[in-house]
Enzyme design. Structure first.
Site, PDB file in Angstrom:
ATOM      1  N   GLY A   1      13.337  13.930  -4.442  1.00 27.05           N
ATOM      2  CA  GLY A   1      13.514  15.367  -4.594  1.00 27.05           C
ATOM      3  C   GLY A   1      14.714  15.900  -3.841  1.00 27.05           C
TER       4      GLY A   1
ATOM      5  N   GLY B   1      17.840  15.196  -4.742  1.00 28.15           N
ATOM      6  CA  GLY B   1      19.005  15.230  -5.642  1.00 28.15           C
ATOM      7  C   GLY B   1      19.819  13.951  -5.644  1.00 28.15           C
TER       8      GLY B   1
ATOM      9  N   SER C   1      19.823  11.432  -7.726  1.00 24.46           N
ATOM     10  CA  SER C   1      20.360  11.033  -9.032  1.00 24.46           C
ATOM     11  C   SER C   1      21.500  11.969  -9.441  1.00 24.46           C
ATOM     12  CB  SER C   1      19.262  11.011 -10.093  1.00 24.46           C
ATOM     13  OG  SER C   1      18.699  12.287 -10.265  1.00 24.46           O
TER      14      SER C   1
ATOM     15  N   ASP D   1      20.210  20.752 -10.252  1.00 24.75           N
ATOM     16  CA  ASP D   1      20.557  19.688  -9.305  1.00 24.75           C
ATOM     17  C   ASP D   1      22.048  19.344  -9.400  1.00 24.75           C
ATOM     18  OD1 ASP D   1      17.823  19.755  -9.101  1.00 24.75           O
ATOM     19  OD2 ASP D   1      17.514  17.601  -9.310  1.00 24.75           O
TER      20      ASP D   1
HETATM   21  C1  MEV Z   1      14.028  18.915 -10.089  1.00 24.11           C
HETATM   22  O1  MEV Z   1      14.841  18.782  -8.929  1.00 24.11           O
HETATM   23  C2  MEV Z   1      13.838  20.369 -10.413  1.00 24.11           C
HETATM   24  C3  MEV Z   1      12.944  20.660 -11.611  1.00 24.11           C
HETATM   25  O2  MEV Z   1      12.884  22.094 -11.719  1.00 24.11           O
HETATM   26  C4  MEV Z   1      13.496  20.054 -12.902  1.00 24.11           C
HETATM   27  C5  MEV Z   1      14.786  20.717 -13.378  1.00 24.11           C
HETATM   28  O3  MEV Z   1      15.126  21.814 -12.944  1.00 24.11           O
HETATM   29  O4  MEV Z   1      15.439  20.086 -14.229  1.00 24.11           O
HETATM   30  C6  MEV Z   1      11.536  20.146 -11.401  1.00 24.11           C
END
Ligand code: MEV
Length: 317
Positions: free
Chosen positions: A114, A116, A118, A158
Site C-alpha cells: 500500500g 505505491g 508498483s 498512485d
Molecule cells: C490503491 O492504492 C488505491 C485504491 O483506491 C485503488 C485505486 O485508486 O486505483 C484502492
C-alpha cells in the site's frame, strides 16, 4: 509514443542511466476515488531509485534486480511474473529498449504493502526511457501501462503521486490540485507484512456496491466528504480532527469489506497507545496501517514494536 530524445545516433533506443520515483501514502479517499470521489495522497520521498547499464550484447534479455523487493527477473517475453510483464509494458509503451540492459533498483519502501511500490516502479521505468525532463503527464500515461498489469483499472492516484510527490487532492479524470501544508505532517506507516492484491480488493468493493447499492453508495460519498474535511483540518493544523477523520474513515472502509482482523487490532493498539487517529491505507486487506501520532510518538512506536512491527516515520509536506 515515439520520442526523438530517446534515440541515439544509431537509432537504437537507450535508457538514461538513472531515474527515481516517490512512494505514496493515501491519507483519505482510497476505494471511493475509483468511483469519482476525491482522495488525498502524499508522496513518500526516496521511494525507488533505478540505475540502468547496457549489457555487452543488445539482444540479451534485460535483467531487473531490486534486492529489497526480492526481485531478480530476466525479462523474456514468456516470463509471466507481473513485474516482468509490467516492466516490458512500460518500456514498450515508451518505445524503449526491450532487451540489452541491466536495471538495478533500491528502495526503502515495503513492496505490495500500500506504499505505491508498483506505481513507483512504473514511473521510474518511464523516466529511465523518457528522461527526467519529460512532462509529468507523459510519465503518468506511460506508467499507467505498467500499473494496469498489476491493478486492472487503477484510478491513477498512485501514479500521479509517484510522479509529482507532495500532497495532492485527486479526482479521477480531473486535474489534480496540490495542497500546500503550513507545517510538515508527521505520520507513522506500519507495514503489517500481510501481502494483498489491490485488484482483488477493488473487486470486493465493486461487488458489494453491486449487491447493496443504496448502502454502499452513501459510504463512498461519506469517504469523499472525509477527504475534503481532512484538507480543512490540515489547513487549520487541527490534528485532533484529522486523527478522528482517519479513525472514522477506517470504520467506513471496514464496512466496505477491505479491512482485515490484523489491521483492525493494530488500529485498536495504536489508538490505545495514544495515536490521534489510525486507518488502513491503500487497498487494505493487509498492507500498512497509517497512524497520526501524538506529539511524542514513542508510546505508539513501542506498541507497534511490541507486535514485532517496525513503523516507518515519515513527514509529508
Ligand atoms: C490503491 O492504492 C488505491 C485504491 O483506491 C485503488 C485505486 O485508486 O486505483 C484502492
Amino acid at each position: 509514443m515515439s520520442r526523438d530524445v530517446n534515440l541515439g545516433s544509431t537509432m537504437t533506443p537507450r535508457l538514461h542511466p538513472h531515474a527515481s520515483a516517490s512512494g505514496k501514502v493515501i491519507l483519505v479517499g482510497e476505494h471511493a476515488v475509483v468511483y469519482g470521489q476525491p482522495a488525498l495522497a502524499a508522496g513518500l520521498p526516496d521511494g525507488l531509485e533505478l540505475w540502468a547499464s547496457p549489457l555487452d550484447r543488445r539482444t540479451d534479455a534485460t535483467r531487473l534486480v531490486i534486492p529489497e523487493w526480492q526481485l531478480d527477473l530476466v525479462l523474456t517475453p514468456d516470463n509471466d511474473h507481473p513485474v516482468a510483464r509490467a516492466t516490458l509494458e512500460v518500456l514498450g509503451f515508451c518505445d524503449g529498449p526491450l532487451t540489452g540492459w541491466r536495471i538495478t533498483g533500491t528502495s526503502r519502501l515495503p513492496s505490495r504493502a500500500g506504499c505505491g511500490s508498483s506505481a513507483a516502479l512504473s514511473v521510474a521505468l518511464a523516466r529511465l526511457v523518457l528522461g527526467d525532463e519529460a512532462a509529468p503527464a507523459d510519465i503518468i500515461e506511460a506508467s499507467l501501462a505498467g500499473e494496469r498489469v498489476f491493478h486492472g483499472n487503477p484510478s491513477g492516484i498512485d501514479n500521479l503521486v509517484a510522479t509529482t510527490g507532495g500532497i495532492v487532492r485527486f479526482v479521477k479524470g480531473q486535474p489534480a490540485a496540490e495542497i500546500a501544508v503550513k507545517a510538515p505532517l508527521p505520520l507513522l506507516v506500519v507495514p503489517t507484512g500481510i501481502p494483498r492484491s489491490t485488484a482483488a480488493q477493488v473487486t470486493k468493493v465493486r461487488e458489494r456496491l453491486a449487491r447493496l447499492p443504496s448502502i454502499v453508495r452513501p459510504i463512498l460519498d461519506a469517504i469523499g466528504h472525509a477527504t475534503d474535511d481532512a484538507i480543512s483540518a490540515i489547513n487549520s493544523c487541527n490534528y485532533n480532527i484529522l486523527g478522528e477523520i482517519f479513525t472514522v474513515t477506517h470504520e467506513l472502509l471496514s464496512s466496505l469489506g477491505v479491512s482485515c482482523p490484523a489491521l483492525d487490532s493494530l488500529q485498536a493498539d495504536a489508538l490505545s497507545a495514544g495515536a490521534l487517529g489510525a486507518k488502513l491505507t491503500g487497498a487494505g486487506g493487509g498492507g500498512c496501517l497509517l497512524v497520526l501520532p501524538p506529539a511524542d510518538p514513542s508510546p505508539v512506536i513501542d506498541a507497534m514494536r511490541a507486535r514485532g512491527l517496525e513503523p516507518l516515520a515519515v513527514e509529508v509536506r
